[in-house]
Design an enzyme around this catalytic site. Structure first.
Site, PDB file in Angstrom:
ATOM      1  N   LYS A  83       0.709  -1.020   0.027  1.00 22.71           N
ATOM      2  CA  LYS A  83      -0.300  -0.231   0.289  1.00 22.71           C
ATOM      3  C   LYS A  83       0.334   1.248  -0.364  1.00 22.71           C
ATOM      4  O   LYS A  83       2.013   1.451   1.050  1.00 22.71           O
ATOM      5  CB  LYS A  83      -1.148   0.622   0.868  1.00 22.71           C
ATOM      6  N   SER A 159      -9.529   2.742   2.892  1.00 16.51           N
ATOM      7  CA  SER A 159      -8.467   3.607   2.192  1.00 16.51           C
ATOM      8  C   SER A 159      -7.851   2.721   1.067  1.00 16.51           C
ATOM      9  O   SER A 159      -6.690   3.417   0.100  1.00 16.51           O
ATOM     10  CB  SER A 159      -7.776   4.028   2.777  1.00 16.51           C
ATOM     11  N   SER A 183     -10.919   0.059   6.190  1.00 14.59           N
ATOM     12  CA  SER A 183     -10.001   0.275   5.322  1.00 14.59           C
ATOM     13  C   SER A 183      -8.920  -1.026   4.263  1.00 14.59           C
ATOM     14  O   SER A 183      -8.998  -0.498   3.275  1.00 14.59           O
ATOM     15  CB  SER A 183      -8.738   1.415   5.063  1.00 14.59           C
TER      16      SER A 183
END
Length: 470
Positions: A83, A159, A183
């Site tokens: 990520k 996210s 997320s």
């Protein structure tokens, strides 16, 4: 030689079997993965950075080791993603923000990145996130909008939206996500993939998140088995993470799909959530299927009131200093929603945070008592399916905060429990729906066991390519 289309469908566990039998090379897999990223990424924006040269170099090293029968670790030669918010040596970590320049230096790995690299994983790139990971969808001033592969008009969620999209399209077989309020699980539900938030502290974090006490790291994959492979690699202590978390052990994965004797509580709406009828219908069916597998299922709410204000206070307290550090010029570079969020944080006081921590401790004690009666809690992962991309809230909903359309996610960040989103069906317009499976703290194995049993008995499908609708 295995056909490229077959590689696109293989799991991490399957790839390792091919490597072991010398039927497939890590170089072939890396080339195929990079080619599909190049083909599909412009349509979905899953990756914000790729490193073809570094990935192929790592894959060539893995190829030589496998030819000798000497892999360096459990993930040797597997293509993976990190990520964007997670520190990765040699790759930018700009937090999806124009406030952070390109120059770096990018010279350190976060613990999770280092563990994956040591195990031989081939890091192909970094996946998209909203700015500083602040919201439940994935778009940012620097990287733009990440789109849902089931319908590119729709959001991926966030996210960890880029990681979820990469998992859905198999652009790499293991993907790292982070979850401080949903997320990992929100985008997993929206994209029909498996996402797991382990018990707090199961995977070490460094540098610390602004929302340290509710932030978890975890895997996002197509299969539960692949997620366990990921966890077995990264569930290790690191001296840079000073917070005491879960007892670290090697997660196991039961092959037995018989869930007889397991006590599962099913809450359709927690007693206060408005759930879309299509979502409710699909989740009801999924719960019936758990009963078919032998579980003792009882309809019961977890028994707490909506902790929205509590969670908001905890999150605001973690971000209270950001707005005061910014010049007027810098404020104009922020996502407008993030700017409003940071300004709201300024009203959070130490007294507010102290009261919130007391309420949080009471909620944790409540759920500990709940799990003395029930092994697991299941519920919808999301009350809605994916909505139009480019919006922080569903258009026309009248909502003003992403937390208000994700009420099933953040309670279990407050309580630090393990929770997973496992795909359980589709709406009438073929948008994925997820079932959330929540376990008692430190009982991660049981969550994984149930998800694995459900996945094996009721397998899902994945899009071979982004579905573009006008």
């Amino acid at each position: 030689m295995t056909q490229a289309t077959a590689i696109a469908d293989m799991s991490a566990v399957e790839l390792l079997a091919h490597y072991r039998a010398k039927r497939l090379s890590p170089v072939e897999v890396a080339e195929d993965t990079l080619a599909r990223i190049e083909r599909f990424n412009p349509q979905v924006n899953a990756y914000c950075y790729t490193d073809p040269k570094g990935a192929l170099e790592a894959a060539r090293g893995a190829e030589q080791r496998w030819l000798k029968g000497e892999p360096c670790g459990a993930l040797d030669g597997l293509p993976i993603s990190i990520k964007e918010l997670t520190a990765t040596c040699g790759m930018p970590t700009r937090k999806a923000s124009l406030l952070i320049g390109e120059e770096g230096p990018w010279d350190v790995d976060a613990p999770i990145t280092g563990f994956l690299r040591e195990a031989g994983a081939v890091i192909v790139g970094k996946t998209t996130s909203p700015e500083f990971g602040w919201k439940g969808v994935t778009d940012s001033p620097i990287y733009g909008i990440t789109r849902n592969p089931w319908d590119t008009r729709m959001t991926s969620g966030g996210s960890s939206g880029g990681a979820a999209v990469a998992a859905s399209l198999n652009l790499g077989v293991l993907h790292q996500g982070s979850d401080a309020g949903g997320s990992i699980r929100i985008p997993s539900s929206f994209t029909g993939t498996f996402g797991f938030k382990p018990t707090f502290g199961y995977i070490p974090q460094w540098p610390a998140s602004a929302t340290t006490l509710v932030s978890h790291l975890g895997p996002m994959t197509r299969t539960v088995e692949d997620a366990v492979l990921f966890l077995q690699t990264v569930a290790r202590p690191d001296p840079r993470d000073a917070l005491l978390g879960a007892p670290r052990h090697t997660p196991w994965l039961a092959q037995n799909t018989d869930l007889r004797g397991l006590r599962i509580a099913y809450s359709a709406d927690f007693g206060y959530v408005d759930v879309d009828p299509q979502v409710a219908r699909v989740v009801d069916q999924a719960v019936e299927r758990l009963a078919q597998l032998g579980a003792q299922v009882e309809a019961v709410d977890p028994g707490f009131s909506n902790p929205f204000e509590l969670f908001k206070t905890v999150v605001h307290a973690g971000s209270v200093g950001l707005a005061g550090q910014l010049s007027e010029a810098q404020k104009h570079l922020l996502d407008p929603g993030l700017l409003r969020f940071t300004e709201q944080c300024q009203h959070t006081t130490l007294a507010h945070f102290t009261a919130a921590q007391q309420a949080r401790a009471e909620l944790m004690a409540h759920m500990n008592a709940f799990h003395a009666r029930y092994d697991l809690l299941v519920c919808p992962m999301m009350p809605i399916t994916a909505f139009e991309a480019g919006h922080d809230v569903p258009p026309g909903s009248g909502l003003d905060d992403w937390m208000k359309w994700s009420p099933f996610s953040y309670p279990f960040n407050l309580t630090q429990q393990p929770a997973a989103s496992v795909p359980c069906g589709f709406s009438s317009d073929r948008l994925p729906i997820g079932l959330q499976v929540v376990g008692a703290r430190f009982n991660d194995d049981q969550v994984l066991r149930v998800c694995r049993a459900f996945e094996q008995a009721f397998p899902t499908t994945h899009p071979p390519a982004p579905i573009i609708r006008n």
